[in-house]
Design an enzyme around this catalytic site. Sequence first.
Site, PDB file in Angstrom:
ATOM      1  N   ASP A 234       0.827  -1.210   0.000  1.00  0.00           N
ATOM      2  CA  ASP A 234       0.000   0.000   0.000  1.00  0.00           C
ATOM      3  C   ASP A 234       0.864   1.264   0.000  1.00  0.00           C
ATOM      4  O   ASP A 234       1.869   1.332   0.717  1.00  0.00           O
ATOM      5  CB  ASP A 234      -0.875  -0.029   1.272  1.00  0.00           C
ATOM      6  CG  ASP A 234      -1.862   1.112   1.301  1.00  0.00           C
ATOM      7  OD1 ASP A 234      -2.764   1.120   0.461  1.00  0.00           O
ATOM      8  OD2 ASP A 234      -1.710   2.011   2.159  1.00  0.00           O
ATOM      9  N   GLU A 288       1.632  -0.522  -4.969  1.00  0.00           N
ATOM     10  CA  GLU A 288       0.634   0.502  -5.306  1.00  0.00           C
ATOM     11  C   GLU A 288       1.401   1.815  -5.460  1.00  0.00           C
ATOM     12  O   GLU A 288       1.806   2.433  -4.474  1.00  0.00           O
ATOM     13  CB  GLU A 288      -0.426   0.645  -4.205  1.00  0.00           C
ATOM     14  CG  GLU A 288      -1.560   1.556  -4.675  1.00  0.00           C
ATOM     15  CD  GLU A 288      -2.155   2.463  -3.619  1.00  0.00           C
ATOM     16  OE1 GLU A 288      -3.212   3.057  -3.900  1.00  0.00           O
ATOM     17  OE2 GLU A 288      -1.583   2.611  -2.519  1.00  0.00           O
TER      18      GLU A 288
HETATM   19  C1  GLC Z   1      -4.118   3.242  -0.614  1.00  0.00           C
HETATM   20  C2  GLC Z   1      -5.381   2.426  -0.514  1.00  0.00           C
HETATM   21  C3  GLC Z   1      -6.480   3.312  -0.026  1.00  0.00           C
HETATM   22  C4  GLC Z   1      -6.103   3.831   1.347  1.00  0.00           C
HETATM   23  C5  GLC Z   1      -4.752   4.528   1.319  1.00  0.00           C
HETATM   24  C6  GLC Z   1      -4.206   4.750   2.702  1.00  0.00           C
HETATM   25  O1  GLC Z   1      -4.211   4.235  -1.569  1.00  0.00           O
HETATM   26  O2  GLC Z   1      -5.668   1.826  -1.749  1.00  0.00           O
HETATM   27  O3  GLC Z   1      -7.710   2.648   0.038  1.00  0.00           O
HETATM   28  O4  GLC Z   1      -7.087   4.716   1.807  1.00  0.00           O
HETATM   29  O5  GLC Z   1      -3.785   3.768   0.640  1.00  0.00           O
HETATM   30  O6  GLC Z   1      -3.780   3.540   3.264  1.00  0.00           O
END
Ligand code: GLC
Length: 584
Positions: A234, A288
């Site tokens: 993440d 991500e």
């Molecule tokens: C990422 C996740 C999202 C979350 C953020 C903070 O972007 O996909 O859902 O709110 O991280 O952890």
Amino acid sequence: MTDRILADTSAPRSTASRQAASHGGSDTDEQWWRRAVIYQIYVRSFADGNGDGIGDLAGVRARLQYLVDLGVDAIWFTPWYQSPLADGGYDVADYRAIDPSFGSLDEAEQLISEARNLGIRTIVDIVPNHVSDQHPWFRAALASAPGSPERARFWFRPGLGEDGNEMPNGWVSNFSGPAWTRTQNPDGTPGEWYLHLFSAQQPDLNWSHPDVRAEHEAVLKFWFDRGVAGVRIDSAALLVKDPALPEVPAEPRPGEHPNTDRDELHEIYRRWRAVADSYPDRRILVGEIWLPDIERFTKYLRPDELHTAFNFDFLARPWDAASLRTSIDSTLAAHAPVGAPATWVLSNHDVTRPVTRYGQEDSSFAFATKRAGTPTNVELGRRRARAAALLCAALPGSLYIYQGEELGLDEVQDLPAHQLQDPMYLRSGGADPGRDGCRVPLPWAGRCSPFGFSPAGATGEPWLRQPDRWAELTVEAQQRDSGSMLSLYRRMLGIRRSHADLRDDHLRWLPSADDVLAFARGERFLCVTNLSNTSIELPAGCSLILASVEVTGGLLPPDATAWLHSESNPTQHRTLQFRTQGGE
Ligand code: GLC
């Protein structure tokens, strides 16, 4: 040109035949992730096993056969750890425990092994940038004095100004509002401030601290030891901060942003890669990473770092041939030198559902805030979403499907205000409608809510209200309808898995009108998407494999994709013409 849709290869296969398939889940195929289809499960909204209105692991275990029949290679679970759920679980209180509303660690272990026995691998979400404010480390930090070792794991700073009333810097939270919250001393006086790039319930960790690094490597091993095939990381580009915490320059040069994409991150992921590679069957790391600079993005995918990362550029594009083609070309070109496969993503739990996005005049992606109140043509959006699905599934690389995308669910834009939970909504004081609208519990069966999401006799209502119109979109209804989105996805994934030409890592563009995307994969597989407003004459010498709409008279109508089998050999492909009617 035949109008017939060729044999449906998506009929459920036995576990043995799935595992033998060389495309995806074979036990011996170390490279499975290069072409895998990965299905994202947002646990709270997938299926509710215990009837409390909240999805859980029991619900997922009961529906694994659905995923086998859909034809996916792996599932990625958004965080299932113990959490106050201030940000849907991205605020983790204990990385080694399952949130009691979802189940237990024992159930998670059983789920991982049951899925594996069905030929489906499991990926879990690791959240390294921040923890919950209920995590023992942060509670200890709050209970300790400024300058204490407990506070050193986070970013505590005194305020500026005479009384320390001003924030240490002007950074803004990704969820809007300031990125700093002030603490209170035990005697009730205002204390230091702490940094949170997301909500105040998600304090950022200090990645220069050895405890933070050691703890995350231990967490990786904890889940790898439980049989997960990989992790989704993440907010992977945010972990490291410039310790001087300077203001964000108006136009930061690459690598000079004080909290995003800092060069020191690469060393962290090299260490993680060594952990993943220390397992005999190799585990995978998926980042991500939202970065506008594709060259900086693919640096994370060098052979000793992450295996893949989400390609958000494609989903951010409007429904426009030139723009999508640019995205495809730049994505493939940037991935090639590092030897990493591209990923194709139409949606996830953070973005507006494609049916809604493509049904709006400006179909480029923006977080919901920019879209509130925009009129939506759902029928057009669904038609384009079908075309986009076939386009993405024909591209070289791996494919992500967010739960409900295969049902063609639209964004629910009229949820009752009291149900909205997303910190994006709450922190913006309602100016941003937030992401709850793409997180509504799935409709499985029946004519009214809970549409089989919860078992008969459930005591709780689904945690977000399901719209009545979803009666037409339940799994049960779509299974009966060969023209449904679900039937399209099943056929699409079946063909993708078995077609030898789709194993090739390249695509070749074919001559076409400007508003048409036409390319070949391997020897004979062709994909053509019509983004113009007139039909395309499909060339002679091609037979139809699958199309997102009914194709009659050899014409592919607007907003549609067809997969074709070319009878001519690849050297003759450039003579194929994908012309719009009356066009060039
Ligand atoms: C990422 C996740 C999202 C979350 C953020 C903070 O972007 O996909 O859902 O709110 O991280 O952890």
